[in-house]
Every structure is written in structure tokens, then in C-alpha cells.
Design a protein around this motif. Structure first.
Motif, PDB file in Angstrom:
ATOM      1  N   GLY A   1     -14.878  21.223 -20.360  1.00 15.57           N
ATOM      2  CA  GLY A   1     -16.120  21.857 -19.927  1.00 15.57           C
ATOM      3  C   GLY A   1     -15.990  23.320 -19.562  1.00 15.57           C
ATOM      4  N   CYS A   2     -14.854  23.975 -19.913  1.00 15.24           N
ATOM      5  CA  CYS A   2     -14.687  25.408 -19.628  1.00 15.24           C
ATOM      6  C   CYS A   2     -15.651  26.228 -20.483  1.00 15.24           C
ATOM      7  CB  CYS A   2     -13.277  25.884 -19.961  1.00 15.24           C
ATOM      8  SG  CYS A   2     -11.972  25.089 -19.032  1.00 15.24           S
ATOM      9  N   LEU A   3     -16.031  27.416 -19.980  1.00 23.51           N
ATOM     10  CA  LEU A   3     -16.902  28.314 -20.749  1.00 23.51           C
ATOM     11  C   LEU A   3     -16.375  28.533 -22.163  1.00 23.51           C
ATOM     12  CD1 LEU A   3     -19.195  30.386 -21.087  1.00 23.51           C
ATOM     13  CD2 LEU A   3     -17.689  32.103 -20.040  1.00 23.51           C
TER      14      LEU A   3
ATOM     15  N   PRO B   1     -12.805  19.490 -24.812  1.00 20.86           N
ATOM     16  CA  PRO B   1     -11.524  19.829 -24.207  1.00 20.86           C
ATOM     17  C   PRO B   1     -11.177  21.289 -24.451  1.00 20.86           C
ATOM     18  CG  PRO B   1     -11.193  18.492 -26.179  1.00 20.86           C
ATOM     19  CD  PRO B   1     -12.672  18.561 -25.954  1.00 20.86           C
ATOM     20  N   CYS B   2     -10.474  21.885 -23.483  1.00 20.23           N
ATOM     21  CA  CYS B   2     -10.115  23.305 -23.562  1.00 20.23           C
ATOM     22  C   CYS B   2      -8.602  23.430 -23.738  1.00 20.23           C
ATOM     23  CB  CYS B   2     -10.565  23.993 -22.275  1.00 20.23           C
ATOM     24  SG  CYS B   2     -10.211  25.752 -22.241  1.00 20.23           S
ATOM     25  N   ALA B   3      -8.174  24.572 -24.295  1.00 20.62           N
ATOM     26  CA  ALA B   3      -6.737  24.840 -24.495  1.00 20.62           C
ATOM     27  C   ALA B   3      -5.974  24.767 -23.174  1.00 20.62           C
ATOM     28  CB  ALA B   3      -6.552  26.208 -25.129  1.00 20.62           C
ATOM     29  N   CYS B   4      -6.669  24.971 -22.031  1.00 19.77           N
ATOM     30  CA  CYS B   4      -5.990  24.994 -20.736  1.00 19.77           C
ATOM     31  C   CYS B   4      -5.730  23.590 -20.209  1.00 19.77           C
ATOM     32  CB  CYS B   4      -6.815  25.765 -19.716  1.00 19.77           C
ATOM     33  SG  CYS B   4      -8.291  24.897 -19.156  1.00 19.77           S
ATOM     34  N   GLY B   5      -6.277  22.553 -20.874  1.00 20.02           N
ATOM     35  CA  GLY B   5      -6.049  21.186 -20.421  1.00 20.02           C
ATOM     36  C   GLY B   5      -7.235  20.584 -19.677  1.00 20.02           C
TER      37      GLY B   5
ATOM     38  N   GLY C   1     -12.982  32.623 -18.700  1.00 21.39           N
ATOM     39  CA  GLY C   1     -13.073  31.653 -19.800  1.00 21.39           C
ATOM     40  C   GLY C   1     -12.889  30.219 -19.334  1.00 21.39           C
ATOM     41  N   HIS C   2     -12.210  30.066 -18.191  1.00 23.14           N
ATOM     42  CA  HIS C   2     -11.929  28.707 -17.729  1.00 23.14           C
ATOM     43  C   HIS C   2     -12.767  28.316 -16.516  1.00 23.14           C
ATOM     44  CE1 HIS C   2      -8.907  28.564 -20.775  1.00 23.14           C
ATOM     45  NE2 HIS C   2      -8.523  29.760 -20.366  1.00 23.14           N
ATOM     46  N   LEU C   3     -13.835  29.058 -16.269  1.00 19.51           N
ATOM     47  CA  LEU C   3     -14.820  28.573 -15.294  1.00 19.51           C
ATOM     48  C   LEU C   3     -15.507  27.369 -15.917  1.00 19.51           C
ATOM     49  CD1 LEU C   3     -16.510  31.876 -14.037  1.00 19.51           C
ATOM     50  CD2 LEU C   3     -14.854  30.445 -12.852  1.00 19.51           C
TER      51      LEU C   3
HETATM   52 ZN   LIG Z   1     -10.106  26.048 -19.976  1.00 29.02          ZN
END
Ligand SMILES: [Zn+2]
Length: 401
Positions: A255-257, A248-252, A238-240
Motif C-alpha cells: 500500500g505504499c505510494l 506489494p512494494c519493493a520495500c516489503g 514513496g513508502h508512505l
Molecule cells: Zn514501500
């Protein structure tokens, strides 16, 4: 009567138990033929397993001309508990030694209530199931949680949607309370194991299981074993990064999948499309129910709403690009797509297939089916039971954790 910690003593016994668990009752002759072992050796190991209380040696199989061969099965009183903890609900089930579901209970939770409260609910559900007499004793418990898991420690590590669970000793707490061995894994790996035991992947050794849920993850099964990597983070696709810039992604990161395509991303985009008036179908749905989810996007897309169709197709294209790379890299025999967001309709699967078949090399995609999971809702609890039964039933004592 079986002692509480009875385990197979050697690799032959572990292999016999694995076959009986996966294939059901077999005759001694069949077991010997399948394992290329002499009758004497099979008889010796089975006698020992019967002494340990791990197999039942029952009636006689139909004669095939010679001496009739006795049927063997895993002990009828073996009991495993599968626990599938989701973001908003928890499923608990009791399964027998062949991982047949005997009974199952669910309850609503919020993962953000924190580990003490949620695991208390789990213990109550296990207590109820035990109260009905199905599982006087539990031989092992397998647990799935919706976040990254340190498999060796039995804890969750920096889980984005459940920060309160960071390093909470899930395995040790449940093991202490239930008096049985417990193993914990992430929900994606648990579903992949369920798929391997009871789903489309039963017949293959190497496959990828992609879970499309609130987030996106991938279970990697190679030669019949889950590949977790030394830290347990393998398959966290998911974070590729699929774009240098992007939402923005929850991981910080950006552009994550899963920032482009996941349950959470579809919900965000659907609300935006409804409020801006670009999608009348989604706007109607929002006005009627007050909220939107990936299910609404699927319904609107199936009804021909062009904005919803584009959301599914664009998301599936990005997923397809990532899968094309994984297929070239791993060369799986099968790709299964599951999870609550997988049923977005025909457009999802069509687009993923088209990108993967176009972008991967022909040698990798020659016979590669890409299918939606047909696993029932019980996939998670079956996978949990498979996980712990692998450890206590199918691993020789000396190699067991
Ligand atoms: Zn992510």
C-alpha cells in the motif's frame, strides 16, 4: 596559485563566495551594500580570498559618480565535478566556480553491476574530461546515487534497487582516487539542489521537489537549505502508506505510494492492461515494441485511451493526497514535480493541483504554484556541483566537514 585545500576562513568570506557563485561577478561596492559591510571590511576579506586563490579581482566596474569600484569574481580556475548515477546511465560533468557547465559525458551502466564497476566507469569519464584540459585540478566532487544515502558516512544504506552498494564507501573511494573532497547524496536531493541553482526554485527559500521516477521521493528545502534529517532519510515519501491494503512494494510493505504510482507501478499496470485487452492502445504498443513504460502510458493517455487516462488520474490523485498533507505540514512557497515520469501530460498536473488545492488549508495554498520542472537533463550534475561547492566554497573552514 591556489593551494589544493584552500577554504574560506570565516563566515564573511564564505558569504562573499556564495554570492559570487550564485550571482556572478560583482563590484566591491555592490558586495558591501548587499552584505551591509563597510568598504574596508569587504576589501580586507576579498584581499584574503584573493591570496587564497579563491577570487579574482579584475577590471573596474562602470562608474556611478564616485570612485570606480573593482569587479570581483570567483577564481576562474575553480573546477567542480558533478556525478549523477542512475539505474541505467551515469552522467559526469565539469563545472566552473559559478557552476556553469563546461563539458559533460555520459555512459550506459547497470546499477546492478555493483559499485566497483560503476565507479570505475565514473573515474574513466572524469579522466576523459580532465584529459581535454578543462580540469587540470578538481576542487570537489558531488555525487548522486539512486537510493537512500547516509549523508554523514557517504555510503548508501539498504538501497532497494542496488543491494550490492550497501555500505560501500563511495565517498572515500572516489576521494582517494581523485584527490579531492567528495560528497554523496541521493538523486532526489541532488535534483532539488539543481532546481535551486538553475531551475524554477531559484527565487524561493522554501520548496518541495518531488521526483517521479522508477520510485518516488521528495527533496525538502527550508530557508535555502536541504533538510535531510539526522539519518538522511527525510523526504522518502514513496513508502508512505496510502492504503491499508494494496499492491506489494519493493520495500516489503503493502500500500505504499510508489506501489500505486511510480514508473515501476505504471509499467506493471500497463502490461496488465495490455495483456488483458482492456487497453487496445497499450496492447498495440506492446505488440510493436515488446515492452511498456510510463512513457507509453503518457502517450496512450494523451491519445484519449480511457484506461491510460484513469491510470494517470488515479496515480496523480494519490500523489496529490500525500502532497496535500506535506503542504499543510511544511507550508512551502513552491512545489516542483520532476523526474522521468513527470511528463505524463496535462492530466497529471491538473489532478495533483486539484487535490492539493481542495485538501490543504487556504492559508497554505494561497499563493502556492505547483509546476513541472523545467530543469534540463543536466539538473543532476549541476546539483552535485552545488552540493560540493556549498561545502568547500561556502562553508568556513572551521565548520566544513
Ligand atoms: Zn514501500
Amino acid at each position: 596559485m591556489r593551494h589544493g585545500c584552500a577554504r574560506p576562513e570565516n563566515a564573511y568570506q564564505a558569504h562573499l563566495l556564495r554570492m559570487l557563485r550564485n550571482r556572478g561577478p560583482m563590484s566591491r561596492a555592490e558586495l558591501g551594500e548587499t552584505m551591509s559591510l563597510s568598504r574596508t571590511k569587504v576589501a580586507m576579506e576579498l584581499d584574503r580570498l584573493a591570496q587564497l586563490g579563491l577570487v579574482d579581482t579584475g577590471g573596474l566596474a562602470a562608474s556611478r559618480g564616485g570612485r570606480r569600484s573593482a569587479m570581483v569574481s570567483v577564481a576562474a580556475d575553480l573546477r567542480f565535478v558533478g556525478v549523477d548515477i542512475g539505474a541505467t546511465s551515469v552522467d559526469v560533468a565539469v563545472l566552473d566556480g559559478e557552476l556553469q557547465l563546461l563539458d559533460r559525458l555520459s555512459d550506459a551502466i547497470s546499477i546492478r553491476q555493483g559499485p566497483e564497476q560503476v565507479l570505475e566507469t565514473v573515474l574513466q569519464l572524469v579522466g576523459k574530461l580532465q584529459g581535454n584540459g578543462l580540469a587540470p585540478r578538481v576542487d570537489g566532487v558531488g555525487v548522486g546515487v539512486p537510493g537512500p544515502v547516509s549523508f554523514l558516512e557517504g555510503t548508501s544504506v539498504v538501497p532497494p534497487i542496488m543491494p550490492e552498494w550497501h555500505h560501500f564507501p563511495i565517498r572515500d573511494m572516489l576521494s582517494r582516487e581523485l584527490g579531492a573532497p567528495v560528497m554523496v547524496d541521493n538523486d532526489v536531493n541532488i535534483l532539488a539542489l539543481g532546481e535551486m541553482h538553475a531551475g524554477t526554485a531559484r527565487s524561493v527559500e522554501d520548496f518541495l521537489f518531488v521526483k517521479l521516477g522508477t520510485g518516488v521521493g521528495c527533496g525538502i528545502v527550508l530557508r535555502g537549505n536541504l533538510h535531510r534529517g539526522p539519518n538522511g532519510s527525510a523526504g522518502d515519501i514513496g513508502h508512505l502508506q496510502v492504503e491499508d491494503y494494496g499492491p506489494p512494494c519493493a520495500c516489503g510493505n503493502v500500500g505504499c505510494l510508489e506501489a500505486f504510482f511510480s514508473g515501476a507501478a505504471l509499467e506493471r499496470d500497463a502490461l496488465q492492461a495490455a495483456r488483458s485487452g482492456r487497453s487496445p492502445a497499450l496492447a498495440d504498443r506492446l505488440a510493436a515494441t515488446g515492452s511498456l513504460s510510463a512513457v507509453d502510458v503518457g502517450v496512450a493517455a494523451s491519445g484519449g485511451d480511457p484506461v491510460a487516462v484513469a491510470m494517470v488520474r488515479d496515480g496523480a490523485r494519490r500523489l496529490g493526497q500525500v502532497l496535500a498533507a506535506l503542504v499543510s505540514f511544511i507550508n512551502p512557497a513552491l512545489v516542483v514535480i520532476g523526474g522521468g515520469v513527470a511528463n505524463l501530460g496535462h492530466a497529471l498536473l491538473a489532478e495533483v493541483r486539484s487535490v492539493v488545492y481542495r485538501r490543504s488549508l487556504p492559508l497554505a495554498t494561497g499563493n502556492l504554484p505547483i509546476v513541472l520542472s523545467e530543469l534540463p537533463a543536466e539538473g543532476g550534475v549541476i546539483g552535485g556541483a552545488r552540493l560540493i561547492s556549498d561545502a568547500v566554497l561556502c562553508t568556513p573552514r572551521s565548520a566544513a566537514p
